[in-house]
Structure formats: C-alpha cells, structure tokens
Design a protein around this motif. Structure first.
Motif, PDB file in Angstrom:
ATOM      1  N   CYS A   1      -0.836   0.831  -7.060  1.00 35.13           N
ATOM      2  CA  CYS A   1      -0.195   0.945  -5.747  1.00 35.13           C
ATOM      3  C   CYS A   1       1.281   1.212  -6.003  1.00 35.13           C
ATOM      4  O   CYS A   1       1.927   0.441  -6.715  1.00 35.13           O
ATOM      5  CB  CYS A   1      -0.362  -0.342  -4.955  1.00 35.13           C
ATOM      6  SG  CYS A   1      -2.086  -0.844  -4.734  1.00 35.13           S
ATOM      7  N   PHE A  30      -2.711   4.548  -4.966  1.00 33.77           N
ATOM      8  CA  PHE A  30      -2.453   4.455  -3.527  1.00 33.77           C
ATOM      9  C   PHE A  30      -0.954   4.473  -3.285  1.00 33.77           C
ATOM     10  O   PHE A  30      -0.206   3.694  -3.889  1.00 33.77           O
ATOM     11  CB  PHE A  30      -3.045   3.173  -2.945  1.00 33.77           C
ATOM     12  CG  PHE A  30      -2.820   3.031  -1.464  1.00 33.77           C
ATOM     13  CD1 PHE A  30      -3.599   3.733  -0.557  1.00 33.77           C
ATOM     14  CD2 PHE A  30      -1.809   2.214  -0.978  1.00 33.77           C
ATOM     15  CE1 PHE A  30      -3.380   3.618   0.802  1.00 33.77           C
ATOM     16  CE2 PHE A  30      -1.581   2.097   0.383  1.00 33.77           C
ATOM     17  CZ  PHE A  30      -2.373   2.799   1.279  1.00 33.77           C
ATOM     18  N   PHE A  37      -5.040   1.213   3.874  1.00 30.49           N
ATOM     19  CA  PHE A  37      -5.377   0.679   2.557  1.00 30.49           C
ATOM     20  C   PHE A  37      -6.793   0.112   2.627  1.00 30.49           C
ATOM     21  O   PHE A  37      -7.026  -0.979   3.144  1.00 30.49           O
ATOM     22  CB  PHE A  37      -4.382  -0.412   2.153  1.00 30.49           C
ATOM     23  CG  PHE A  37      -4.583  -0.919   0.752  1.00 30.49           C
ATOM     24  CD1 PHE A  37      -4.178  -0.160  -0.331  1.00 30.49           C
ATOM     25  CD2 PHE A  37      -5.185  -2.139   0.523  1.00 30.49           C
ATOM     26  CE1 PHE A  37      -4.355  -0.619  -1.629  1.00 30.49           C
ATOM     27  CE2 PHE A  37      -5.366  -2.610  -0.767  1.00 30.49           C
ATOM     28  CZ  PHE A  37      -4.952  -1.846  -1.847  1.00 30.49           C
TER      29      PHE A  37
END
Length: 304
Positions: A1, A30, A37
């Motif tokens: 992330c 991500f 998410f």
C-alpha cells in the motif's frame, strides 16, 4: 500500500514489486489515494507500507488510510519503505506514530528502509545527484527485498526524543491545509486542468474558468511539480517550489551544484553505507555461486 506525491515513492515501489516477482512472489499493490480498498489483509504473508516523508512524518493521507484498517486475526509482518530528499537520521521518526496505530491492529514491524530521492520542494537537486540517488536505490532494493523474504529483521535507529519531535513536526498536516488554501494559478495557465485531475485529495476545482484550492491540501507538490506551464504558486513556500520531473538519466555534462554543502556529511554517510552493503551482497553472491558450482561438480564426480 503506497502513496507517492510526485512519483519517487512509486518508482521505488515498482522496483520492489519487480524484485519480489523475480523471486517467485505474488504481489498486489494499492495506491492509498484510491477510495476502494477491497483487499483482505489476513490473506497476505507480508504487508508493505510506502510513503514519502513529510516534515519527518508520514503524510496525512497515510494516517487517514491506516486508521481504517481492521484489526487482523493474527499478528502480521509489516515492512515500511520511505523516501525523502535528505538522509538525516531525524527522518527515522516518521514511522513512530503510524506503528503506534498499526501495532494495535496486530501489525508487527520487521523491516524498515529509507531511500534518498530528489526533492520536489525546497530546492531542485542536480541531474547528477538525482541519477546517483536512483542508481543507488536500484542496487539496494533487490538486496533489501531479499532481506524481507528471508525474515531478516532490519529497523532504522530512532532519533532521541523521537516521539515528541514527531508530534511537533506533525504541524505540517495542519499547515498543509492552511497553506494549500493560498495556492494560486498564474496568468500563464493553459487551463489543461491536469492539476485538477491528479490531485490526490480532489482539493482543486474549477468554476467558470476560475481555480479554487480547498482545505484538503497535503502538500504533496504534485500539482505544482508536474504543471507543464509552471503556473501554480504554492503560497508561503513559493520560494521553495520545484517544477518539472527529473529524468534520472546521467547528464552529459556536470552541472554547477549550488547546494553541494547542504547535508554534505549525511549524504556522504548514506552513499558510503549503500556502497558497502551493495559490495557485501555482491561478495556473498559470488561465494554462493562458487559453492553451488563446487557442489554440482562434486555431484557429477560422484556419478562418474
């Protein structure tokens, strides 16, 4: 992330993904600025969090993101990747507050790495320095990725009184919103609206051809740095503005460096440590290959 303001952190993350995949790993990425998410973090072996350092802290958008994480079913290894324009030890405190949040959600910090990448605010690094920074990172990342996969814990040394210092410097989160409202567009604006489209917090709007900057600025510098017309004034920090992406290519001629004394000793230590780590890794690789070849030759001899 990951969150990347002007592309440095994304560049590092992409290299990590490449290194992990070279080792046969499956990797998902991500972008923190995206809203949906949908990943179940319990399904992953390791979690990585990457961000550029803002005033010796993680950016405000990272705090908002990790606060939404659910508590994991069991303890999960976490590695943190950070980028900044200078290798000061004070940057190490940037993970203190995020980890105090994530620890309660069953994340365990196992690895932490910091890479120097060229500034997008304060001043513009020379193309030579930008090239050197990126070439160094490219060589370090496969080594560091292997450490993560091998379970070798690596953590950065914390600065004395790091927690209260990080708290003080987090005034940047509020200051970004305050200063962001003072951004303005100059007359040479081409009205391409690129800044509107790329703002990670949707802080820029246009009404009747007039630009408006709201209260959600996180000082990532993406709009001003990537504006092709250099048409955005960044409020109180206009004299620190840097415009235009780096090529990360080795320049044909050496440029004059007006900031060569800036953090000089810190840069020297950073590059020296990097060179030593890279050299040691190459030495180990040669030794491992020699042992492997010896074992193969021994096996063939035994068969004969």
């Amino acid at each position: 992330c990951y969150f990347s303001g002007t592309g440095n952190t994304k560049r590092v993350v992409d290299k990590y993904v490449e290194a992990f995949k070279d080792k046969g790993c499956e990797v998902d990425t991500f972008r923190v600025e995206n809203q949906n998410f949908n990943y179940n973090l319990n399904d992953y072996d390791k979690i990585g969090l990457a961000y550029p350092i803002h005033a010796f802290n993680a950016p405000a958008i990272i705090f908002s993101f990790i606060k939404k994480f659910p508590k994991l079913e069991s303890e999960k290894p976490l590695f943190i990747i950070k980028t900044s324009g200078e290798p000061l030890k004070l940057n190490n405190i940037s993970s203190i507050k995020p980890m105090s949040i994530l620890k309660k959600k069953n994340f365990k910090l196992t690895n932490e790495y910091h890479y120097c990448m060229p500034y997008n605010i304060i001043f513009r690094h020379t193309d030579s320095m930008a090239y050197k920074m990126w070439e160094t990172a490219k060589q370090l990342i496969p080594i560091d990725a292997q450490e993560i996969l091998d379970g070798k814990e690596v953590k950065l040394k914390k600065f004395p009184f790091g927690r209260p210092l990080a708290f003080v410097f987090r005034i940047e989160h509020w200051g970004g919103r305050f200063n962001g409202k003072r951004y303005k567009v100059k007359d040479n604006c081409a009205h391409c609206n690129a800044c509107v489209k790329i703002c990670p917090t949707h802080n820029i709007t246009v009404e009747n051809g007039e630009f408006h900057f709201g209260k959600n600025c996180i000082m990532c510098m993406r709009c001003a740095f990537l504006c092709k017309e250099n048409a955005i004034k960044i409020g109180l920090f206009e004299k620190w503005k840097v415009n235009g992406p780096y090529t990360f290519q080795k320049p044909e001629k050496e440029e004059e460096d007006n900031h060569k004394k800036y953090c000089k000793k810190s840069y020297q230590k950073y590059f020296k440590r990097a060179e030593e780590k890279i050299a040691n890794a190459k030495k180990l690789t040669v030794e491992e290959n020699s042992v492997k070849e010896f074992d193969e030759d021994l096996g063939k001899s035994a068969q004969n």
